[in-house]
Scaffold this motif. Sequence first.
Motif, mmCIF file in Angstrom:
data_model
loop_
_atom_site.group_PDB
_atom_site.id
_atom_site.type_symbol
_atom_site.label_atom_id
_atom_site.label_comp_id
_atom_site.label_asym_id
_atom_site.label_seq_id
_atom_site.Cartn_x
_atom_site.Cartn_y
_atom_site.Cartn_z
ATOM 1 N N LEU A 22 64.171 37.489 15.574
ATOM 2 C CA LEU A 22 62.768 37.627 15.617
ATOM 3 C C LEU A 22 61.984 36.357 15.821
ATOM 4 C CD1 LEU A 22 62.780 39.960 12.507
ATOM 5 C CD2 LEU A 22 62.101 40.673 14.654
ATOM 6 N N ALA A 23 62.459 35.152 15.403
ATOM 7 C CA ALA A 23 61.535 34.016 15.751
ATOM 8 C C ALA A 23 61.709 33.591 17.058
ATOM 9 C CB ALA A 23 62.284 33.095 14.601
ATOM 10 N N GLU A 26 59.785 36.159 19.477
ATOM 11 C CA GLU A 26 58.516 36.117 19.417
ATOM 12 C C GLU A 26 57.834 34.945 20.417
ATOM 13 O OE1 GLU A 26 54.524 36.365 17.565
ATOM 14 O OE2 GLU A 26 56.284 37.602 17.356
ATOM 15 N N TYR A 62 56.242 37.436 11.329
ATOM 16 C CA TYR A 62 57.211 38.363 12.374
ATOM 17 C C TYR A 62 57.040 39.708 12.110
ATOM 18 C CZ TYR A 62 58.661 33.469 13.537
ATOM 19 O OH TYR A 62 58.303 32.154 13.941
#
Length: 426
Positions: A22-23, A26, A62
């Motif tokens: 997820l990080a 992004e 997130y």
Amino acid sequence: MSDGKKHFVIVGGSLGGLAAGLALRELGHDTTILERNPTPVLEHQGAGIVAGGDTLAFFQKYNRCDRPIAVTSHRRQYLDRDGNVTHKEDMDQNMTSWDLAYYLMRANYDGVESPYCKVPTGKPTDGKTVHLHDRNVTAIKELDDGVEVFWKSSSGEEGRIQADVLVGADGPSSTIRSILAPEVQRVYAGYCALRGTVPEGEVSAVAREAFCEKFTFFHCRGVQILAYLIPGPDGTVEPGRRLINFVYYTNFPEGSPELAEIMTDKHGKRHRITMPPGLTDSTAWEKQRRIARERLPPQFTEIVCATRKPFVQAVTDVLSPDHEFLGGKVVLIGDALAGFRPHTVASTSQAAFDAMVLADYVEGKVSRERWKRETLGFARYIQKRGVEMGNRSQFEDLPLGEHIHDRNVASVPREKEVYPDWATAI
């Protein structure tokens, strides 16, 4: 690492791997998760999680699903053998469940639908995300501009995938770590965590008073047990439908008949680290119920005896000497770097922090030196603290004040910790 879009292969599809995915997504990077589990989603783990500051910060940054993620506990308290409160401190802490955290992450990462949350809308700037299950990594080959990862499925299918960077997020028994640092071993600590949940609406008023929106502990020689509320079915935080989650640490010496008994399931299979929910042998668990009645305060006895699907986790220690290999082409995060004992209530926070600071490093917000010092400092320092806390709790006969002190030290926010030089050495 900050120049242009990259492809990150992440080994491990539990919370740490999803956090990294997820990080990095992004930032616009492409990610592929390789999960060894043979089914598309991980089975319900049934575990509660104390959601520390880094965990909450991660979800705030997130998570695009609009729903509560935790139950708040307003007091930390300690009981005596008769069930009386002997010490209490007003303190807000947030508790969630592994299931809710997992399905929130899957909804955000690759759009997995579930009753836990609606799938959010992605952004045009998001990197591409791929989640592949039934992929057991067998080897790593260094390339001039990255690495090649080889995998094998449970049916014997084999394949390979190339990555600019490989992220090992595959837990305390990490395959990636075993390939690159085979000298590192995961070692049993001499005791287990017996775990389970009970619906808050199915316990007595006395038990509800002890555990509802409170973080409650009991200590005696060789025993620590704690309990708190977590979200209930499908992640609900509605009062009356939440779950009381307990963690009951008790000693089982290495090689003992007692350890073999509790780690052998109802089908006769011996498990080394984890006995999954629903597989515990009924005779072995009935023995633990009898022992609970002899040792524990009545409120704790009630929930231990009432849980329907207990599970068991052998407490272990593991720490990698570094988190960066092959000139930075391979990185370890979370439990693959350092397996914290659960007394620290920091494993999920470690995974969240490691993912966020890795993303900051990839983006160029922090230097390589700062990334290494912060990640390794957290891993080494908290891993050592967990060993000391666990050994004091399980193998020493201490006054309650010492246990309270240990718990309060473990609750210091990460950003307020001062790491000694040995922890941040690179």
